[in-house]
Each structure stands twice: as C-alpha cells, then as structure tokens.
Design a protein around this motif. Structure first.
Motif, PDB file in Angstrom:
ATOM      1  N   VAL A  11       0.841  -1.194   0.000  1.00 12.26           N
ATOM      2  CA  VAL A  11       0.000   0.000   0.000  1.00 12.26           C
ATOM      3  C   VAL A  11       0.878   1.246   0.000  1.00 12.26           C
ATOM      4  N   TRP A  12       1.894   1.270   0.841  1.00 16.15           N
ATOM      5  CA  TRP A  12       2.793   2.436   0.899  1.00 16.15           C
ATOM      6  C   TRP A  12       3.554   2.617  -0.409  1.00 16.15           C
ATOM      7  N   LEU A  13       4.030   1.537  -0.994  1.00 14.34           N
ATOM      8  CA  LEU A  13       4.738   1.631  -2.274  1.00 14.34           C
ATOM      9  C   LEU A  13       3.820   2.133  -3.374  1.00 14.34           C
ATOM     10  N   ALA A  15       1.112   4.042  -2.986  1.00 16.50           N
ATOM     11  CA  ALA A  15       0.861   5.465  -2.751  1.00 16.50           C
ATOM     12  C   ALA A  15       2.055   6.311  -3.183  1.00 16.50           C
ATOM     13  N   LEU A  16       3.242   5.863  -2.846  1.00 12.49           N
ATOM     14  CA  LEU A  16       4.446   6.592  -3.233  1.00 12.49           C
ATOM     15  C   LEU A  16       4.589   6.650  -4.754  1.00 12.49           C
ATOM     16  N   ALA A  17       4.358   5.532  -5.417  1.00 13.53           N
ATOM     17  CA  ALA A  17       4.475   5.492  -6.878  1.00 13.53           C
ATOM     18  C   ALA A  17       3.471   6.429  -7.541  1.00 13.53           C
ATOM     19  N   LEU A  18       2.246   6.451  -7.036  1.00 16.59           N
ATOM     20  CA  LEU A  18       1.242   7.336  -7.613  1.00 16.59           C
ATOM     21  C   LEU A  18       1.587   8.797  -7.385  1.00 16.59           C
ATOM     22  N   LEU A  19       2.097   9.125  -6.202  1.00 16.44           N
ATOM     23  CA  LEU A  19       2.508  10.502  -5.937  1.00 16.44           C
ATOM     24  C   LEU A  19       3.681  10.906  -6.821  1.00 16.44           C
ATOM     25  N   GLN A  86       6.838   0.694 -11.297  1.00 12.39           N
ATOM     26  CA  GLN A  86       6.865   1.567 -10.124  1.00 12.39           C
ATOM     27  C   GLN A  86       6.270   0.872  -8.905  1.00 12.39           C
ATOM     28  N   LEU A  87       5.466  -0.165  -9.148  1.00 13.20           N
ATOM     29  CA  LEU A  87       4.809  -0.901  -8.069  1.00 13.20           C
ATOM     30  C   LEU A  87       5.501  -2.227  -7.768  1.00 13.20           C
TER      31      LEU A  87
END
Length: 124
Positions: A11-13, A15-19, A86-87
């Motif tokens: 989940v954190w990865l 979110a980071l990738a989308l940001l 990215q994920l």
C-alpha cells in the motif's frame, strides 16, 4: 515476515508510486480494480466487475478481471508498462509482469468498438 506487514508495504509503495507519477507528470490512476486491489485502473477504463473471477487457493490467488473504455490499446500498454514497474512488477520476456511469486498478464482486446482489457493474475 507475516502477510500483514507485506500488505502494508504494498500500500505504501503504491501510494508513493502514484505521488511520484503525479509529480513527474507520469501516468495516474483514478481507481483500482476491485478484484486486484493493488492494481491501478487506467483513467478512461471502467471495471466490468460482473465478468471477473477470483479464486484463492493455498498456492496463491488466481484472478481474471476485465475493464473497458474508449482508449487506444497502445495507451493501455504504455500506461501499464510505465506504472507496473513503479509498483514492484518486473516485465518478463514473455510480455507479462512478475512480482513476489505472481505473474500478471495485461491483454488488450477489442470488443464492440471500445477497448477491452483482460487482467490475469496467477501464481508462478
């Protein structure tokens, strides 16, 4: 390592990738597939949840999910080719993506004048 911390890491990865994608002007997702919750749904596609199939078994999950929209097949391939690495997904020579013992295939199909995309997730 238990499954719960691994799920939070995903989940954190994600979110980071989308940001990072938004900040860099890259591909963005407007939602996620209900059948594969950590897989972004490309803008312009709508999930066809009634066509999806999900099996959870001891060896891993098997999922077939569909999405459809008025988008070009090349744009779908580009979106997932840019977003999935990215994920944590790695492209395989066979054209699928590999991550943590799973294989994801993103197939672009045509149906009724629109683009139909089939997502197949299985253990490898």
């Amino acid at each position: 390592m238990s499954a719960c911390p691994r799920a939070w890491l995903r989940v954190w990865l994600l979110a980071l990738a989308l940001l990072l994608g938004q900040a860099a002007g890259g591909a963005r997702a407007e939602g996620f597939l209900s059948a594969i919750p950590d897989l972004p749904l490309m803008p312009g596609l709508a999930e066809l949840a009634e066509r999806g199939v999900v099996f959870d078994k001891a060896g891993g999950r098997i999922v077939e999910a569909y999405a459809q929209g008025e988008v070009a097949g090349a744009a779908v391939r580009r979106f997932y080719g840019d977003t999935l690495p990215q994920l944590g997904w790695q492209a395989s020579p066979a054209g699928s993506f590999l991550r943590e013992g799973e294989e994801l295939e993103v197939a672009v199909l045509s149906e009724g004048g629109g683009t139909l995309v089939r997502f197949t997730l299985k253990p490898r």
